[in-house]
Design a protein around this motif. Structure first.
Motif, PDB file in Angstrom:
ATOM      1  N   ALA A  88       2.465  -9.278   5.439  1.00  0.00           N
ATOM      2  CA  ALA A  88       0.993  -9.254   5.415  1.00  0.00           C
ATOM      3  C   ALA A  88       0.456  -8.387   6.546  1.00  0.00           C
ATOM      4  O   ALA A  88      -0.519  -7.639   6.387  1.00  0.00           O
ATOM      5  CB  ALA A  88       0.443 -10.677   5.521  1.00  0.00           C
ATOM      6  N   SER A  89       1.123  -8.480   7.721  1.00  0.00           N
ATOM      7  CA  SER A  89       0.681  -7.647   8.846  1.00  0.00           C
ATOM      8  C   SER A  89       0.968  -6.178   8.574  1.00  0.00           C
ATOM      9  O   SER A  89       0.221  -5.287   8.989  1.00  0.00           O
ATOM     10  CB  SER A  89       1.364  -8.103  10.135  1.00  0.00           C
ATOM     11  N   GLU A  90       2.047  -5.923   7.872  1.00  0.00           N
ATOM     12  CA  GLU A  90       2.381  -4.538   7.527  1.00  0.00           C
ATOM     13  C   GLU A  90       1.363  -3.965   6.535  1.00  0.00           C
ATOM     14  O   GLU A  90       1.077  -2.766   6.557  1.00  0.00           O
ATOM     15  CB  GLU A  90       3.781  -4.465   6.938  1.00  0.00           C
ATOM     16  N   GLU A  91       0.810  -4.828   5.684  1.00  0.00           N
ATOM     17  CA  GLU A  91      -0.233  -4.360   4.768  1.00  0.00           C
ATOM     18  C   GLU A  91      -1.432  -3.809   5.530  1.00  0.00           C
ATOM     19  O   GLU A  91      -2.021  -2.798   5.134  1.00  0.00           O
ATOM     20  CB  GLU A  91      -0.690  -5.514   3.873  1.00  0.00           C
ATOM     21  N   LYS A  92      -1.810  -4.491   6.603  1.00  0.00           N
ATOM     22  CA  LYS A  92      -2.948  -4.031   7.405  1.00  0.00           C
ATOM     23  C   LYS A  92      -2.653  -2.668   8.026  1.00  0.00           C
ATOM     24  O   LYS A  92      -3.513  -1.786   8.073  1.00  0.00           O
ATOM     25  CB  LYS A  92      -3.266  -5.054   8.486  1.00  0.00           C
ATOM     26  N   ARG A  93      -1.431  -2.507   8.517  1.00  0.00           N
ATOM     27  CA  ARG A  93      -1.044  -1.208   9.083  1.00  0.00           C
ATOM     28  C   ARG A  93      -1.065  -0.120   8.010  1.00  0.00           C
ATOM     29  O   ARG A  93      -1.476   1.012   8.260  1.00  0.00           O
ATOM     30  CB  ARG A  93       0.364  -1.295   9.680  1.00  0.00           C
ATOM     31  N   ALA A  94      -0.628  -0.487   6.797  1.00  0.00           N
ATOM     32  CA  ALA A  94      -0.610   0.477   5.692  1.00  0.00           C
ATOM     33  C   ALA A  94      -2.022   0.928   5.343  1.00  0.00           C
ATOM     34  O   ALA A  94      -2.269   2.118   5.112  1.00  0.00           O
ATOM     35  CB  ALA A  94       0.061  -0.158   4.478  1.00  0.00           C
ATOM     36  N   ALA A  95      -2.958  -0.027   5.313  1.00  0.00           N
ATOM     37  CA  ALA A  95      -4.341   0.310   4.970  1.00  0.00           C
ATOM     38  C   ALA A  95      -4.967   1.220   6.019  1.00  0.00           C
ATOM     39  O   ALA A  95      -5.799   2.088   5.711  1.00  0.00           O
ATOM     40  CB  ALA A  95      -5.168  -0.968   4.834  1.00  0.00           C
ATOM     41  N   ALA A  96      -4.568   1.047   7.282  1.00  0.00           N
ATOM     42  CA  ALA A  96      -5.137   1.850   8.362  1.00  0.00           C
ATOM     43  C   ALA A  96      -4.371   3.149   8.604  1.00  0.00           C
ATOM     44  O   ALA A  96      -4.836   4.007   9.380  1.00  0.00           O
ATOM     45  CB  ALA A  96      -5.149   1.020   9.650  1.00  0.00           C
ATOM     46  N   GLY A  97      -3.249   3.319   7.978  1.00  0.00           N
ATOM     47  CA  GLY A  97      -2.406   4.479   8.241  1.00  0.00           C
ATOM     48  C   GLY A  97      -3.045   5.795   7.838  1.00  0.00           C
ATOM     49  O   GLY A  97      -3.844   5.866   6.897  1.00  0.00           O
ATOM     50  N   ALA A  98      -2.680   6.840   8.589  1.00  0.00           N
ATOM     51  CA  ALA A  98      -3.219   8.174   8.294  1.00  0.00           C
ATOM     52  C   ALA A  98      -2.613   8.769   7.028  1.00  0.00           C
ATOM     53  O   ALA A  98      -3.187   9.664   6.406  1.00  0.00           O
ATOM     54  CB  ALA A  98      -2.952   9.103   9.478  1.00  0.00           C
ATOM     55  N   ASN A  99      -1.427   8.291   6.649  1.00  0.00           N
ATOM     56  CA  ASN A  99      -0.797   8.735   5.405  1.00  0.00           C
ATOM     57  C   ASN A  99      -0.159   7.521   4.725  1.00  0.00           C
ATOM     58  O   ASN A  99      -0.357   6.384   5.157  1.00  0.00           O
ATOM     59  CB  ASN A  99       0.236   9.832   5.692  1.00  0.00           C
ATOM     60  N   GLY A 100       0.588   7.773   3.685  1.00  0.00           N
ATOM     61  CA  GLY A 100       1.121   6.676   2.877  1.00  0.00           C
ATOM     62  C   GLY A 100       2.481   6.171   3.299  1.00  0.00           C
ATOM     63  O   GLY A 100       3.078   5.358   2.573  1.00  0.00           O
ATOM     64  N   ALA A 101       2.997   6.580   4.462  1.00  0.00           N
ATOM     65  CA  ALA A 101       4.363   6.207   4.853  1.00  0.00           C
ATOM     66  C   ALA A 101       4.523   4.696   5.019  1.00  0.00           C
ATOM     67  O   ALA A 101       5.481   4.093   4.518  1.00  0.00           O
ATOM     68  CB  ALA A 101       4.744   6.935   6.141  1.00  0.00           C
ATOM     69  N   VAL A 102       3.596   4.067   5.744  1.00  0.00           N
ATOM     70  CA  VAL A 102       3.713   2.618   5.964  1.00  0.00           C
ATOM     71  C   VAL A 102       3.492   1.865   4.654  1.00  0.00           C
ATOM     72  O   VAL A 102       4.171   0.867   4.370  1.00  0.00           O
ATOM     73  CB  VAL A 102       2.712   2.149   7.043  1.00  0.00           C
ATOM     74  N   ALA A 103       2.555   2.339   3.842  1.00  0.00           N
ATOM     75  CA  ALA A 103       2.310   1.698   2.539  1.00  0.00           C
ATOM     76  C   ALA A 103       3.569   1.745   1.678  1.00  0.00           C
ATOM     77  O   ALA A 103       3.908   0.753   1.008  1.00  0.00           O
ATOM     78  CB  ALA A 103       1.159   2.389   1.824  1.00  0.00           C
ATOM     79  N   MET A 104       4.268   2.861   1.742  1.00  0.00           N
ATOM     80  CA  MET A 104       5.479   2.996   0.935  1.00  0.00           C
ATOM     81  C   MET A 104       6.575   2.054   1.423  1.00  0.00           C
ATOM     82  O   MET A 104       7.217   1.367   0.621  1.00  0.00           O
ATOM     83  CB  MET A 104       5.983   4.440   0.975  1.00  0.00           C
ATOM     84  N   SER A 105       6.820   2.013   2.725  1.00  0.00           N
ATOM     85  CA  SER A 105       7.892   1.155   3.242  1.00  0.00           C
ATOM     86  C   SER A 105       7.566  -0.316   2.999  1.00  0.00           C
ATOM     87  O   SER A 105       8.462  -1.128   2.715  1.00  0.00           O
ATOM     88  CB  SER A 105       8.112   1.419   4.735  1.00  0.00           C
ATOM     89  N   THR A 106       6.277  -0.668   3.080  1.00  0.00           N
ATOM     90  CA  THR A 106       5.886  -2.055   2.810  1.00  0.00           C
ATOM     91  C   THR A 106       6.055  -2.377   1.330  1.00  0.00           C
ATOM     92  O   THR A 106       6.506  -3.472   0.966  1.00  0.00           O
ATOM     93  CB  THR A 106       4.423  -2.295   3.243  1.00  0.00           C
ATOM     94  N   ALA A 107       5.714  -1.431   0.489  1.00  0.00           N
ATOM     95  CA  ALA A 107       5.905  -1.619  -0.951  1.00  0.00           C
ATOM     96  C   ALA A 107       7.382  -1.783  -1.276  1.00  0.00           C
ATOM     97  O   ALA A 107       7.755  -2.622  -2.115  1.00  0.00           O
ATOM     98  CB  ALA A 107       5.333  -0.426  -1.718  1.00  0.00           C
TER      99      ALA A 107
END
Length: 419
Positions: free
Chosen positions: A326-345
């Motif tokens: 859940a905390s990683e989701e917040k980082r993904a939403a704030a990220g400048a690109n999709g890297a964190v969103a991808m790793s969280t997915a």
């Protein structure tokens, strides 16, 4: 490829030749008119009639002793036709292949050869050419036999053409001929043998044509979609890809093994070990744990197991130490690109939360800066696992390149087989 038997060869030629016109001049004239102006000289007629009697008596040694002299007397197409026919009959009866080939070549080129016989002659000539490894010639003769309407009993001419072309290096042409043979079987209400698909796959891989190999491999598993077929086909794909210099990294292998698992094709301990190792390398302990638990429940992983137990223990410990997704989701939403969103997915996909995986893969694509083919593959897998068939196929259609595009096509083929 199985060639025509000697007995079948002899029978085919002994039954095909017409009797020679050996009657008196008056009768001969009548026969001549009936036969469409046969041109037979008196010089040729008498020795030909004598050879005809030897044929009727099945005195093949006698025929062979005199046919060369008769051939030398033949001055026109009619006479050459009869001389070659006598040679063919005697040679077929005595398995004299060189003289069979000689006679067939003469008869095929002779305008006096009845059209009804030409298809048969081309077929047998193609069989001899194949035995001599003259594959292009064989394919040409088989194709001519087919086009002339000849249908040998127990033989699929499209398949013979294909085998000759494939063995001669004409892989695209051979595949087209096998495709025609498959469609002919389907039109007749039959299912083409799996071996037909396998030979095309093997030839394309040998040639290094990975795109066509993958297409035919997908057709093979579409026609024979058992768990074993999926496993063997995808294992062949991985093996052949590596043999031909295509690098399959842990991500590629993981997504292929995921498909084998979806198709219920994981066969034993070795498959589970390879899968668990690939998931561990990608930092996905949730998937390692669920996979090993599944393998143990199915009796496919023994316990204790010196190869898999250490991987499983590491995964369990790592899973406990992982931060909240859940905390990683917040980082993904704030990220400048999709890297964190991808790793969280990826983490959500590995843990079985497909809904969250879909959401975050789409966010990764929206933000950009990621490998879109990899993300679309994983998005397609999450959608497929959620039962969203049309959406999954749309995601897989956005995957390109090799081998990832091939992997997406396999997933699409599997989806097409699902309710």
């Amino acid at each position: 490829m199985k060639s025509v038997s000697k007995a079948a060869l002899a029978a085919a030629f002994l039954m095909s030749a017409p009797a020679f016109i050996a009657a008196s001049p008056a009768v001969a004239q009548k026969k001549k008119e009936e036969a469409g102006a046969l041109k037979i000289s008196e010089e040729f007629r008498k020795p030909a009639a004598e050879v005809q009697k030897l044929v009727e008596a099945k005195d093949w040694a006698g025929v062979k002793a005199r046919v060369d002299a008769l051939d030398a007397l033949a001055k026109n197409d009619d006479e050459k036709y009869y001389a070659a026919t006598f040679r063919l009959q005697a040679s077929a009866a005595t398995s004299d292949n060189p003289n069979i080939i000689r006679a067939l070549d003469i008869l095929i080129a002779n305008p006096k050869t009845p059209p009804a016989d030409l298809g048969r002659y081309h077929f047998f000539r193609g069989d001899f050419a194949y035995q001599e490894k003259k594959f292009a010639d064989a394919a040409g003769h088989f194709a001519k036999a087919r086009d002339l309407g000849f249908q040998p009993q127990g033989t699929n001419l499209n398949l013979r053409i294909a085998q000759a072309q494939l063995d001669g290096g004409q892989v695209v042409e051979g595949a087209a001929a096998i495709d025609a043979a498959i469609k002919a079987e389907e039109a007749a209400g039959r299912k083409a043998p799996e071996a037909w698909y396998k030979v095309v796959v093997s030839k394309f891989y040998t040639k290094g044509d990975k795109a066509n190999a993958a297409t035919w491999l997908a057709r093979q598993v579409a026609a024979y979609p058992s768990p074993d077929a999926w496993r063997s086909s995808l294992m062949v794909f991985m093996e052949q890809a590596s043999t031909k210099g295509t690098t399959l990294d842990a991500d590629h292998r993981l997504d292929i093994l995921r498909l084998i698992r979806a198709a219920k094709g994981l066969a034993g301990e070795a498959d589970y070990y390879e899968y668990a190792d690939a998931a561990q390398r990608r930092g996905l302990p949730w998937e390692v744990v669920s996979l090993v638990d599944e393998g143990r429940a199915l009796g496919k992983i023994t316990k204790p197991n010196p190869r898999i137990d250490p991987i499983y223990s590491q995964a369990v410990n790592r899973q406990k130490a992982e931060v909240s997704l859940a905390s990683e989701e917040k980082r993904a939403a704030a990220g400048a690109n999709g890297a964190v969103a991808m790793s969280t997915a990826d983490a959500y996909l590995a843990s079985g939360n497909n809904a969250k995986a879909i959401e975050l893969y789409r966010l990764a694509l929206q933000k950009g800066g990621v490998d879109t083919s990899l993300v679309n593959t994983r998005l397609g897998i999450a959608l497929a696992r959620s039962g969203q068939k049309a959406e999954a196929k749309a995601a897989f259609s956005g995957v390109s390149g090799s081998p990832r595009g091939d992997i997406a096509r396999f997933w699409t083929t599997w989806l097409d087989q699902q309710p």
